[in-house]
Design a protein around this motif. Structure first.
Motif, PDB file in Angstrom:
ATOM      1  N   LEU A  69      -0.027   0.325   7.948  1.00 42.81           N
ATOM      2  CA  LEU A  69      -0.425  -0.173   6.616  1.00 42.81           C
ATOM      3  C   LEU A  69       0.511  -1.369   6.174  1.00 42.81           C
ATOM      4  CD1 LEU A  69      -1.005   2.961   4.588  1.00 42.81           C
ATOM      5  CD2 LEU A  69      -2.724   1.696   5.972  1.00 42.81           C
ATOM      6  N   SER A  70       1.382  -1.608   6.840  1.00 44.49           N
ATOM      7  CA  SER A  70       2.374  -2.803   6.354  1.00 44.49           C
ATOM      8  C   SER A  70       1.933  -4.092   7.089  1.00 44.49           C
ATOM      9  CB  SER A  70       3.972  -2.419   7.026  1.00 44.49           C
ATOM     10  OG  SER A  70       3.852  -2.361   8.505  1.00 44.49           O
ATOM     11  N   GLN A  71       1.138  -3.523   8.221  1.00 47.45           N
ATOM     12  CA  GLN A  71       0.417  -4.905   8.905  1.00 47.45           C
ATOM     13  C   GLN A  71      -1.044  -5.172   8.283  1.00 47.45           C
ATOM     14  OE1 GLN A  71       1.845  -7.066  11.046  1.00 47.45           O
ATOM     15  NE2 GLN A  71       3.852  -5.746  10.967  1.00 47.45           N
ATOM     16  N   VAL A  72      -1.552  -4.132   7.814  1.00 51.98           N
ATOM     17  CA  VAL A  72      -2.955  -4.323   7.299  1.00 51.98           C
ATOM     18  C   VAL A  72      -2.872  -5.056   5.913  1.00 51.98           C
ATOM     19  CG1 VAL A  72      -4.853  -2.870   6.197  1.00 51.98           C
ATOM     20  CG2 VAL A  72      -3.797  -2.201   8.384  1.00 51.98           C
ATOM     21  N   LEU A 125       0.719  -1.151  -0.123  1.00 54.56           N
ATOM     22  CA  LEU A 125       0.123   0.053   0.085  1.00 54.56           C
ATOM     23  C   LEU A 125       0.964   1.325   0.126  1.00 54.56           C
ATOM     24  CD1 LEU A 125      -2.689  -0.964   2.479  1.00 54.56           C
ATOM     25  CD2 LEU A 125      -3.250  -0.676   0.052  1.00 54.56           C
ATOM     26  N   ARG A 126       2.162   1.048   0.321  1.00 56.95           N
ATOM     27  CA  ARG A 126       3.072   2.215   0.316  1.00 56.95           C
ATOM     28  C   ARG A 126       2.980   2.933  -0.823  1.00 56.95           C
ATOM     29  NH1 ARG A 126       7.406  -0.091   1.694  1.00 56.95           N
ATOM     30  NH2 ARG A 126       7.969  -0.441  -0.634  1.00 56.95           N
ATOM     31  N   LYS A 178      -4.825   9.710   5.650  1.00 53.45           N
ATOM     32  CA  LYS A 178      -5.556   9.951   6.880  1.00 53.45           C
ATOM     33  C   LYS A 178      -5.620   8.719   7.834  1.00 53.45           C
ATOM     34  CE  LYS A 178      -8.531  13.671   5.111  1.00 53.45           C
ATOM     35  NZ  LYS A 178      -9.851  14.147   5.012  1.00 53.45           N
ATOM     36  N   LEU A 179      -5.305   7.638   7.297  1.00 58.13           N
ATOM     37  CA  LEU A 179      -5.540   6.458   8.053  1.00 58.13           C
ATOM     38  C   LEU A 179      -3.965   6.136   8.827  1.00 58.13           C
ATOM     39  CD1 LEU A 179      -7.283   3.722   6.063  1.00 58.13           C
ATOM     40  CD2 LEU A 179      -7.992   4.831   8.225  1.00 58.13           C
ATOM     41  N   VAL A 180      -2.983   6.714   8.066  1.00 56.86           N
ATOM     42  CA  VAL A 180      -1.804   6.761   8.546  1.00 56.86           C
ATOM     43  C   VAL A 180      -1.672   7.793   9.591  1.00 56.86           C
ATOM     44  CG1 VAL A 180       0.940   7.099   7.894  1.00 56.86           C
ATOM     45  CG2 VAL A 180      -0.584   5.720   6.426  1.00 56.86           C
ATOM     46  N   ASN A 181      -1.968   8.929   9.445  1.00 57.77           N
ATOM     47  CA  ASN A 181      -1.873   9.713  10.569  1.00 57.77           C
ATOM     48  C   ASN A 181      -2.740   9.423  11.664  1.00 57.77           C
ATOM     49  OD1 ASN A 181      -0.443  11.664   8.838  1.00 57.77           O
ATOM     50  ND2 ASN A 181      -2.412  12.490   7.935  1.00 57.77           N
ATOM     51  N   THR A 185      -5.747  -1.607  12.778  1.00 55.53           N
ATOM     52  CA  THR A 185      -4.772  -2.259  12.079  1.00 55.53           C
ATOM     53  C   THR A 185      -4.903  -3.505  12.172  1.00 55.53           C
ATOM     54  OG1 THR A 185      -2.975  -0.535  12.596  1.00 55.53           O
ATOM     55  CG2 THR A 185      -2.209  -2.734  12.426  1.00 55.53           C
ATOM     56  N   LYS A 186      -5.409  -4.121  13.372  1.00 56.52           N
ATOM     57  CA  LYS A 186      -5.751  -5.306  13.701  1.00 56.52           C
ATOM     58  C   LYS A 186      -7.185  -5.780  13.072  1.00 56.52           C
ATOM     59  CE  LYS A 186      -3.715  -5.430  18.521  1.00 56.52           C
ATOM     60  NZ  LYS A 186      -3.900  -5.502  19.691  1.00 56.52           N
TER      61      LYS A 186
END
Length: 416
Positions: free
Chosen positions: A165-168, A145-146, A157-160, A209-210
């Motif tokens: 995302l690396s786990q998602v 997703l990067r 916005k989710l990163v903030n 994330t989970k």
């Protein structure tokens, strides 16, 4: 004179037609008009039955080369130009017509072909190069997703918010789900719902994330599941704790939640209150698989030899034993019961020992045996409880239980 009048009349008609037509048509009419004038001029050069004078023939030659209007009068062998004999409005229209270029499609296309086309290899100045902003292309397919964060306002916005995302993206189809969602339309209402349930702001990122799949759930369905938990006498703080510790809890329908609660109540023989207390302390019992739970209950009863009432006490005090590894569970029991000589009723009294690492139990028991202080019978002096054996830090265990220094304990471990 009849021939001259006919020619002037035809020229005027052509001029009026040119004025009424559009710009391209006016050009074509002007061209045809010139051809007509040339035709008339050639007729004028033929001998006339009225014996036309030679100077008039010269005038016609002039008309064939320029305008198609013959001179109106000549004096002393001289003649005025045909344009000077025309009326003033006609002169103005003729001047306008003469200023229009005689274009044709072939010349126009040739001019267009002369325009140099831009090329990717064309050299540009440094100033122009600095002004060029090259946007990175959005990949059609990617394993991370990067590559989409810079192009997606939702992902940014989710990163903030704290979403990893690396786990998602490791979860099945979770990355595709996030790329199809709009933050304002789809995600904001879920965040507001979670905050209303009791999830803290700093826990929203780890929660999503989970469990990113909750973003695709309908808010009304989520509210219905929360209402069911409230109907089972779960408090608001208890529901918030359960949802935070078991993020997948609200993905279960009311029917599945009801079946899970009924399973633990009937299988363990607990009351409603004890069943509620059990799932509050370990809410993932409601979301995990039931097969490992059934297998561990059978291991405790058949292989480890615990009675049903003893299993009830062990599970209620230490719910994690229901989801523990069967292999580790049997190895720990074998060492405690067969090597250390701990009876079943003592293990039932201190079931927390099953959550400890087997290596830690071995090291401390062997050190106490080396010092002659391995006494686990409460009826004997210098009794050491199983809770003290496994729960205390090394420094406290050495000074208060083993009555030795931490250095002695470390030296002993090197001999093992």
């Amino acid at each position: 004179m009849a021939l001259w009048a006919r020619q002037v009349s035809r020229w005027r008609c052509l001029l009026q037609t040119a004025r009424a037509a559009e710009f391209p048509r006016r050009l074509r009419i002007c061209s045809s008009t010139a051809q007509a004038c040339r035709g008339f001029a050639s007729l004028a050069l033929l001998p006339s039955r009225n014996d036309v004078f030679p100077w008039r023939l010269q005038a016609y030659r002039h008309v064939s080369a320029g305008s198609c209007s013959p001179p109106d009068s000549a004096k002393d062998g001289s003649f005025s130009s045909p344009e000077s004999n025309l009326p003033s409005p006609v002169k103005q229209e003729q001047a306008k017509a003469e200023t229009l270029p005689d274009l044709n499609a072939k010349i126009l296309y040739e001019d267009w072909d002369d325009i140099p086309s831009s090329s990717a290899l064309e050299e540009i100045s440094e100033e122009e190069a600095v002004q060029i902003i090259a946007e990175p292309l959005l990949p059609l397919r990617s394993s991370t997703l990067r590559d989409y964060v810079d192009h997606s306002e939702t992902l940014a916005k989710l990163v903030n918010l704290g979403v990893d995302l690396s786990q998602v993206e490791k979860r099945q189809k979770a990355g595709q789900l996030l790329l199809t969602l709009d933050f304002e339309k789809d995600i904001r209402k879920i965040l507001l719902f979670l905050k209303d349930v009791g999830v803290e702001d700093n826990q929203l990122g780890p929660f999503l994330t989970k469990n990113p799949y909750i973003l695709a759930e309908d808010v009304e369905a989520l509210e219905t599941r929360v209402a069911y938990l409230k109907s089972k006498k779960f408090g608001k703080a208890e529901i918030a704790q359960m949802v935070s510790r078991a993020p997948y809890l609200l993905l279960f329908s009311v029917e599945r939640l009801d079946n899970r609660l009924g399973f633990f109540k009937n299988e363990l023989g607990f009351s409603v209150k004890k069943t509620k207390d059990l799932v509050i302390r370990l809410p993932r019992l409601l979301t995990g698989k039931l097969e490992p739970v059934k297998e561990n209950l059978q291991v405790c009863q058949i292989e480890l030899g615990f009675q049903h009432n003893e299993i009830q006490q062990i599970v209620f005090k230490t719910p994690k034993i229901l989801t523990a590894s069967k292999k580790r569970l049997k190895q720990t029991f074998d060492y405690l019961h067969n090597i250390m000589g701990i009876p079943h009723h003592m293990l039932t009294r201190f079931p927390q020992v099953f959550n400890s690492k087997l290596l830690r139990i071995k090291e401390r028991h062997m050190f106490l045996t080396f010092l002659g202080r391995a006494q686990y019978d409460p009826a004997q002096p210098s009794y050491i409880s199983l809770d003290q054996l496994v729960s205390l830090p090394d420094e406290v265990f050495c000074t208060e239980i083993a009555k030795a220094s931490i250095q002695d304990f470390e030296k002993f471990l090197k001999t093992l």
